[in-house]
Motif scaffolding. Structure first.
Motif, PDB file in Angstrom:
ATOM      1  N   LEU A 150       0.819  -1.213   0.000  1.00 44.27           N
ATOM      2  CA  LEU A 150       0.000   0.000   0.000  1.00 44.27           C
ATOM      3  C   LEU A 150       0.854   1.265   0.000  1.00 44.27           C
ATOM      4  N   LEU A 151       2.041   1.192   0.573  1.00 46.11           N
ATOM      5  CA  LEU A 151       2.907   2.369   0.635  1.00 46.11           C
ATOM      6  C   LEU A 151       3.340   2.820  -0.754  1.00 46.11           C
ATOM      7  N   ALA A 152       3.404   1.852  -1.681  1.00 51.70           N
ATOM      8  CA  ALA A 152       3.793   2.181  -3.050  1.00 51.70           C
ATOM      9  C   ALA A 152       2.617   2.618  -3.904  1.00 51.70           C
ATOM     10  N   LEU A 153       1.405   2.368  -3.431  1.00 52.15           N
ATOM     11  CA  LEU A 153       0.221   2.642  -4.234  1.00 52.15           C
ATOM     12  C   LEU A 153      -0.406   4.003  -3.928  1.00 52.15           C
ATOM     13  N   LYS A 154       0.051   4.625  -2.857  1.00 53.36           N
ATOM     14  CA  LYS A 154      -0.421   5.982  -2.521  1.00 53.36           C
ATOM     15  C   LYS A 154       0.702   6.671  -1.757  1.00 53.36           C
ATOM     16  N   ASP A 155       1.249   7.720  -2.322  1.00 53.55           N
ATOM     17  CA  ASP A 155       2.414   8.379  -1.728  1.00 53.55           C
ATOM     18  C   ASP A 155       2.157   8.854  -0.305  1.00 53.55           C
ATOM     19  N   ASP A 156       0.931   9.263  -0.010  1.00 54.12           N
ATOM     20  CA  ASP A 156       0.618   9.732   1.347  1.00 54.12           C
ATOM     21  C   ASP A 156       0.872   8.647   2.382  1.00 54.12           C
ATOM     22  N   PHE A 157       0.642   7.394   2.009  1.00 52.13           N
ATOM     23  CA  PHE A 157       0.857   6.293   2.937  1.00 52.13           C
ATOM     24  C   PHE A 157       2.340   6.105   3.264  1.00 52.13           C
ATOM     25  N   ALA A 158       3.222   6.538   2.372  1.00 53.63           N
ATOM     26  CA  ALA A 158       4.666   6.346   2.558  1.00 53.63           C
ATOM     27  C   ALA A 158       5.319   7.492   3.323  1.00 53.63           C
ATOM     28  N   GLU A 159       4.544   8.467   3.757  1.00 57.12           N
ATOM     29  CA  GLU A 159       5.093   9.564   4.541  1.00 57.12           C
ATOM     30  C   GLU A 159       5.274   9.145   5.995  1.00 57.12           C
ATOM     31  N   ARG A 160       6.018   9.916   6.749  1.00 52.06           N
ATOM     32  CA  ARG A 160       6.235   9.593   8.167  1.00 52.06           C
ATOM     33  C   ARG A 160       4.896   9.443   8.892  1.00 52.06           C
ATOM     34  N   ASN A 161       4.714   8.315   9.552  1.00 50.65           N
ATOM     35  CA  ASN A 161       3.474   7.966  10.268  1.00 50.65           C
ATOM     36  C   ASN A 161       2.253   7.971   9.351  1.00 50.65           C
ATOM     37  N   GLY A 162       2.489   7.734   8.060  1.00 47.59           N
ATOM     38  CA  GLY A 162       1.378   7.764   7.106  1.00 47.59           C
ATOM     39  C   GLY A 162       0.714   6.429   6.862  1.00 47.59           C
ATOM     40  N   CYS A 163       1.203   5.362   7.498  1.00 45.71           N
ATOM     41  CA  CYS A 163       0.623   4.035   7.262  1.00 45.71           C
ATOM     42  C   CYS A 163      -0.864   4.035   7.603  1.00 45.71           C
ATOM     43  N   PRO A 164      -1.722   3.576   6.696  1.00 48.13           N
ATOM     44  CA  PRO A 164      -3.164   3.625   6.971  1.00 48.13           C
ATOM     45  C   PRO A 164      -3.562   2.698   8.110  1.00 48.13           C
ATOM     46  N   LYS A 165      -4.366   3.202   9.005  1.00 47.24           N
ATOM     47  CA  LYS A 165      -4.892   2.422  10.130  1.00 47.24           C
ATOM     48  C   LYS A 165      -6.309   1.974   9.743  1.00 47.24           C
ATOM     49  N   TYR A 166      -6.366   0.823   9.070  1.00 52.10           N
ATOM     50  CA  TYR A 166      -7.665   0.393   8.534  1.00 52.10           C
ATOM     51  C   TYR A 166      -8.125  -0.952   9.069  1.00 52.10           C
ATOM     52  N   ASN A 167      -7.536  -1.388  10.179  1.00 52.92           N
ATOM     53  CA  ASN A 167      -7.970  -2.630  10.825  1.00 52.92           C
ATOM     54  C   ASN A 167      -9.030  -2.300  11.875  1.00 52.92           C
ATOM     55  N   PRO A 168     -10.309  -2.624  11.628  1.00 56.89           N
ATOM     56  CA  PRO A 168     -11.370  -2.265  12.572  1.00 56.89           C
ATOM     57  C   PRO A 168     -11.230  -2.944  13.925  1.00 56.89           C
ATOM     58  N   GLU A 169     -10.461  -4.043  13.984  1.00 54.76           N
ATOM     59  CA  GLU A 169     -10.281  -4.754  15.242  1.00 54.76           C
ATOM     60  C   GLU A 169      -9.469  -3.921  16.239  1.00 54.76           C
ATOM     61  N   LYS A 170      -8.614  -3.054  15.722  1.00 54.31           N
ATOM     62  CA  LYS A 170      -7.821  -2.170  16.565  1.00 54.31           C
ATOM     63  C   LYS A 170      -8.573  -0.849  16.714  1.00 54.31           C
ATOM     64  N   ARG A 171      -9.537  -0.857  17.600  1.00 52.01           N
ATOM     65  CA  ARG A 171     -10.513   0.233  17.670  1.00 52.01           C
ATOM     66  C   ARG A 171      -9.898   1.580  18.005  1.00 52.01           C
ATOM     67  N   LYS A 172      -8.884   1.601  18.847  1.00 49.54           N
ATOM     68  CA  LYS A 172      -8.303   2.872  19.262  1.00 49.54           C
ATOM     69  C   LYS A 172      -7.512   3.528  18.137  1.00 49.54           C
ATOM     70  N   LYS A 173      -6.990   2.714  17.225  1.00 43.54           N
ATOM     71  CA  LYS A 173      -6.170   3.252  16.142  1.00 43.54           C
ATOM     72  C   LYS A 173      -6.933   3.366  14.821  1.00 43.54           C
ATOM     73  N   PHE A 174      -7.999   2.620  14.694  1.00 39.22           N
ATOM     74  CA  PHE A 174      -8.738   2.580  13.421  1.00 39.22           C
ATOM     75  C   PHE A 174      -9.252   3.964  13.038  1.00 39.22           C
ATOM     76  N   ARG A 175      -9.071   4.264  11.729  1.00 38.37           N
ATOM     77  CA  ARG A 175      -9.588   5.532  11.195  1.00 38.37           C
ATOM     78  C   ARG A 175     -10.424   5.225   9.963  1.00 38.37           C
ATOM     79  N   LEU A 176     -11.676   5.655  10.004  1.00 36.39           N
ATOM     80  CA  LEU A 176     -12.573   5.392   8.889  1.00 36.39           C
ATOM     81  C   LEU A 176     -12.061   6.041   7.607  1.00 36.39           C
ATOM     82  N   ASP A 177     -11.454   7.208   7.723  1.00 34.18           N
ATOM     83  CA  ASP A 177     -10.902   7.869   6.534  1.00 34.18           C
ATOM     84  C   ASP A 177      -9.811   7.004   5.898  1.00 34.18           C
ATOM     85  N   ASP A 178      -9.019   6.327   6.721  1.00 33.57           N
ATOM     86  CA  ASP A 178      -7.984   5.442   6.182  1.00 33.57           C
ATOM     87  C   ASP A 178      -8.613   4.238   5.493  1.00 33.57           C
ATOM     88  N   TRP A 179      -9.654   3.693   6.102  1.00 37.87           N
ATOM     89  CA  TRP A 179     -10.367   2.590   5.460  1.00 37.87           C
ATOM     90  C   TRP A 179     -10.834   2.997   4.064  1.00 37.87           C
TER      91      TRP A 179
END
Length: 267
Positions: A150-179
């Motif tokens: 995913l880091l190669a498919l969207k440059d924003d994801f490859a920025e510092r702390n840009g990894c998408p938080k899209y695992n709904p099981e991790k409720r505190k970190k999950f971000r719907l915008d990232d999903w």
């Protein structure tokens, strides 16, 4: 990512295995008939036996079959991590993620009786990513890593702390915008590679108001299939094999934003 190679009589499976076999993962497929017409088999929950049955049933009519699995498939060491994990660890740390080390000491995942080894034995596919890229016949398997890809498919994801938080099981970190951003990346790449049914499916995933972990498994299976398609049909400089067939490897898309971090030469 550029689409350059029209596939014929080829089926590419994406399998998010869930590693231990305790819970189901998910599997899907992108298939091209003899005329190059494409069909998408939507992701569905799948255990290791389910995935094996799905693959064996659907690959019968195709000259080439490629299984892209999100799980280490070559794990020789009793402890520690594989060299390929050392290659990707700095980049994953930079974007705010981590790499789970693979070793045989993790018995439920990679011990002698772990379900992955029986699956690979019964699958009986060739692990040769370079050959799998251009072969006109054969049954192949490659290891892939959606979080890295995913880091190669969207440059924003490859920025510092840009990894998408899209695992709904991790409720505190999950971000719907990232999903929604991950689903949109799948949709855009599916459109670019001419897999309109996958693009439509990804649009449906993007619209989910409250995705669950099972939905992420489905989405990761679709990402695995896309990685396999990019390996077969994309321009050669847009994907890479990291590591080797002795100590372990990964196949991944690469971009200007990730290439140097992975120790690859500029395209």
């Amino acid at each position: 990512m550029d689409y350059v190679n029209t596939q014929k009589s080829t089926i590419i499976f994406g399998f998010d295995s869930a590693w231990t076999g305790k819970n189901p993962g998910a599997i899907c497929a992108i298939a091209f008939d003899d005329g190059g017409r494409v069909q998408f088999h939507e992701p569905r929950p799948a255990s290791f036996p389910d995935a094996l049955a799905f693959i064996n049933e659907r690959r019968k009519e195709f000259a080439v079959s490629l299984v892209a699995i999100d799980q280490p498939t070559i794990v020789p060491d009793a402890t520690g991590s594989r060299p390929v994990e050392g290659i990707v660890r700095p980049l994953m740390g930079f974007v705010g993620s981590a790499v789970q080390p693979a070793n045989r000491g993790k018995r439920n995942m990679f011990g002698d009786c772990a379900p992955i080894w029986l699956f690979l034995s019964e699958l009986n596919a060739t692990q040769d990513p370079i050959k799998a890229r251009t072969a006109g016949t054969g049954h192949f398997l490659i290891e892939v890593y959606p979080a890295l890809s995913l880091l190669a498919l969207k440059d924003d994801f490859a920025e510092r702390n840009g990894c998408p938080k899209y695992n709904p099981e991790k409720r505190k970190k999950f971000r719907l915008d990232d999903w929604r951003a991950v689903a949109a990346v799948v949709q855009a790449n599916a459109n670019e590679f001419g897999v309109s049914d996958l693009a439509d499916w990804a649009c449906q995933m993007q619209a989910l108001a409250a995705p669950r972990k099972c939905h992420q498994d489905l989405l990761d299976a679709a990402i695995c299939a896309l990685i396999g398609l990019m390996w077969r049909a994309g321009r050669s400089h847009c994907s890479a094999m990291l590591g080797d067939l002795e100590s372990g490897y990964m196949v991944t898309p690469v971009s200007d934003a990730t290439r140097l971090s992975l120790g690859l030469e500029e395209s």
